[in-house]
Motif scaffolding. Structure first.
Motif, PDB file in Angstrom:
ATOM      1  N   SER A  34      -4.890   3.726   3.863  1.00 52.81           N
ATOM      2  CA  SER A  34      -4.215   4.829   4.550  1.00 52.81           C
ATOM      3  C   SER A  34      -3.376   4.292   5.702  1.00 52.81           C
ATOM      4  O   SER A  34      -3.794   3.362   6.400  1.00 52.81           O
ATOM      5  CB  SER A  34      -5.230   5.831   5.101  1.00 52.81           C
ATOM      6  OG  SER A  34      -5.943   6.429   4.055  1.00 52.81           O
ATOM      7  N   VAL A  35      -2.209   4.889   5.885  1.00 57.00           N
ATOM      8  CA  VAL A  35      -1.348   4.589   7.021  1.00 57.00           C
ATOM      9  C   VAL A  35      -1.165   5.879   7.793  1.00 57.00           C
ATOM     10  O   VAL A  35      -0.754   6.895   7.230  1.00 57.00           O
ATOM     11  CB  VAL A  35       0.019   4.027   6.567  1.00 57.00           C
ATOM     12  CG1 VAL A  35       0.946   3.844   7.768  1.00 57.00           C
ATOM     13  CG2 VAL A  35      -0.162   2.715   5.824  1.00 57.00           C
ATOM     14  N   ASP A  36      -1.507   5.832   9.066  1.00 53.70           N
ATOM     15  CA  ASP A  36      -1.410   7.005   9.939  1.00 53.70           C
ATOM     16  C   ASP A  36      -2.125   8.213   9.338  1.00 53.70           C
ATOM     17  O   ASP A  36      -1.661   9.349   9.429  1.00 53.70           O
ATOM     18  CB  ASP A  36       0.054   7.332  10.245  1.00 53.70           C
ATOM     19  CG  ASP A  36       0.750   6.199  10.992  1.00 53.70           C
ATOM     20  OD1 ASP A  36       0.067   5.463  11.730  1.00 53.70           O
ATOM     21  OD2 ASP A  36       1.973   6.050  10.826  1.00 53.70           O
ATOM     22  N   GLY A  37      -3.242   7.965   8.663  1.00 50.56           N
ATOM     23  CA  GLY A  37      -4.073   9.025   8.115  1.00 50.56           C
ATOM     24  C   GLY A  37      -3.693   9.507   6.730  1.00 50.56           C
ATOM     25  O   GLY A  37      -4.405  10.308   6.142  1.00 50.56           O
ATOM     26  N   ALA A  38      -2.571   9.047   6.199  1.00 47.80           N
ATOM     27  CA  ALA A  38      -2.135   9.470   4.856  1.00 47.80           C
ATOM     28  C   ALA A  38      -2.397   8.336   3.864  1.00 47.80           C
ATOM     29  O   ALA A  38      -2.032   7.186   4.120  1.00 47.80           O
ATOM     30  CB  ALA A  38      -0.653   9.827   4.858  1.00 47.80           C
ATOM     31  N   GLN A  39      -3.026   8.667   2.751  1.00 50.26           N
ATOM     32  CA  GLN A  39      -3.330   7.653   1.752  1.00 50.26           C
ATOM     33  C   GLN A  39      -2.041   7.127   1.128  1.00 50.26           C
ATOM     34  O   GLN A  39      -1.180   7.882   0.714  1.00 50.26           O
ATOM     35  CB  GLN A  39      -4.245   8.205   0.669  1.00 50.26           C
ATOM     36  CG  GLN A  39      -4.717   7.139  -0.299  1.00 50.26           C
ATOM     37  CD  GLN A  39      -5.782   7.653  -1.252  1.00 50.26           C
ATOM     38  OE1 GLN A  39      -6.540   8.551  -0.923  1.00 50.26           O
ATOM     39  NE2 GLN A  39      -5.849   7.057  -2.423  1.00 50.26           N
ATOM     40  N   VAL A  40      -1.938   5.773   1.089  1.00 52.95           N
ATOM     41  CA  VAL A  40      -0.732   5.159   0.533  1.00 52.95           C
ATOM     42  C   VAL A  40      -1.040   4.271  -0.665  1.00 52.95           C
ATOM     43  O   VAL A  40      -0.126   3.810  -1.333  1.00 52.95           O
ATOM     44  CB  VAL A  40       0.027   4.321   1.593  1.00 52.95           C
ATOM     45  CG1 VAL A  40       0.552   5.218   2.691  1.00 52.95           C
ATOM     46  CG2 VAL A  40      -0.847   3.218   2.151  1.00 52.95           C
ATOM     47  N   GLY A  41      -2.267   4.005  -0.923  1.00 55.81           N
ATOM     48  CA  GLY A  41      -2.595   3.145  -2.058  1.00 55.81           C
ATOM     49  C   GLY A  41      -4.065   3.224  -2.378  1.00 55.81           C
ATOM     50  O   GLY A  41      -4.869   3.649  -1.566  1.00 55.81           O
ATOM     51  N   GLY A  42      -4.390   2.806  -3.572  1.00 56.25           N
ATOM     52  CA  GLY A  42      -5.777   2.807  -3.977  1.00 56.25           C
ATOM     53  C   GLY A  42      -6.022   1.861  -5.120  1.00 56.25           C
ATOM     54  O   GLY A  42      -6.891   2.081  -5.927  1.00 56.25           O
ATOM     55  N   SER A  43      -5.249   0.792  -5.152  1.00 56.12           N
ATOM     56  CA  SER A  43      -5.305  -0.075  -6.326  1.00 56.12           C
ATOM     57  C   SER A  43      -6.326  -1.185  -6.236  1.00 56.12           C
ATOM     58  O   SER A  43      -6.911  -1.567  -7.231  1.00 56.12           O
ATOM     59  CB  SER A  43      -3.917  -0.674  -6.577  1.00 56.12           C
ATOM     60  OG  SER A  43      -3.509  -1.413  -5.449  1.00 56.12           O
ATOM     61  N   GLY A  44      -6.538  -1.751  -5.078  1.00 56.15           N
ATOM     62  CA  GLY A  44      -7.458  -2.879  -5.006  1.00 56.15           C
ATOM     63  C   GLY A  44      -7.397  -3.572  -3.672  1.00 56.15           C
ATOM     64  O   GLY A  44      -7.001  -2.989  -2.671  1.00 56.15           O
ATOM     65  N   SER A  45      -7.773  -4.853  -3.671  1.00 52.23           N
ATOM     66  CA  SER A  45      -7.925  -5.566  -2.413  1.00 52.23           C
ATOM     67  C   SER A  45      -6.612  -6.058  -1.814  1.00 52.23           C
ATOM     68  O   SER A  45      -6.570  -6.415  -0.648  1.00 52.23           O
ATOM     69  CB  SER A  45      -8.880  -6.742  -2.595  1.00 52.23           C
ATOM     70  OG  SER A  45      -8.350  -7.647  -3.533  1.00 52.23           O
ATOM     71  N   VAL A  46      -5.534  -6.090  -2.575  1.00 55.78           N
ATOM     72  CA  VAL A  46      -4.222  -6.485  -2.040  1.00 55.78           C
ATOM     73  C   VAL A  46      -3.233  -5.363  -2.344  1.00 55.78           C
ATOM     74  O   VAL A  46      -3.084  -4.946  -3.487  1.00 55.78           O
ATOM     75  CB  VAL A  46      -3.731  -7.809  -2.670  1.00 55.78           C
ATOM     76  CG1 VAL A  46      -2.334  -8.142  -2.177  1.00 55.78           C
ATOM     77  CG2 VAL A  46      -4.699  -8.934  -2.367  1.00 55.78           C
TER      78      VAL A  46
END
Length: 144
Positions: free
Chosen positions: A85-97
């Motif tokens: 999350s950036v500034d509280g908004a989810q931006v990714g959910g793919s993995g460790s990188v």
């Protein structure tokens, strides 16, 4: 040693000659989630950056009677799902990188949440200072 030697008159238990005391276990290590930018990475608005998420399952120590030592067991088991999350908004959910592009300059807070079988663990927020992109370069007027 006879039964008479093991008896006591003050209602205390007699010592058991073959028993060994189990030592105190080391303190558990907490499970954690940490995030970081790639070393020496300058963050500029509009330019993708790499953010790395590391998960640590923590450690719980369990006494092993067979080898008379403590075995290390993970405190949590991660499912592999990581949400950035950036500034509280989810931006990714793919993995460790994850590659993230900050659309505007300024201060931004990044955090990660890793899902485990016992719940979700959230990282501390990482403060990222994003610089403004420079003006476009007019290649025709540039002389070498």
């Amino acid at each position: 040693m006879s039964a008479r030697d093991l008896s006591t008159t003050d209602n205390q238990h007699a010592p058991f000659a073959g028993a060994l005391a189990i030592p105190q276990a080391p303190p558990d290590v907490r499970a954690s989630v940490t995030i970081a930018l790639t070393d020496d990475q300058v963050v500029v608005a509009g330019v993708p950056v790499t953010i790395t998420v590391e998960t640590d399952p923590g450690t719980h120590y369990v006494w092993n009677h067979n080898d008379m030592s403590f075995d290390e067991k993970p405190k949590v088991t991660y499912t592999g799902e990581i949400r950035l999350s950036v500034d509280g908004a989810q931006v990714g959910g793919s993995g460790s990188v994850t590659f993230v592009t900050f659309p505007r300059p300024g201060r931004h807070f990044v955090s990660a949440a890793a899902v485990s079988t016992g719940g979700t663990l959230v990282s501390e927020s990482l403060l990222v200072h994003v610089a403004a992109a420079g003006p476009p370069v007019d290649r025709k007027s540039t002389r070498l």
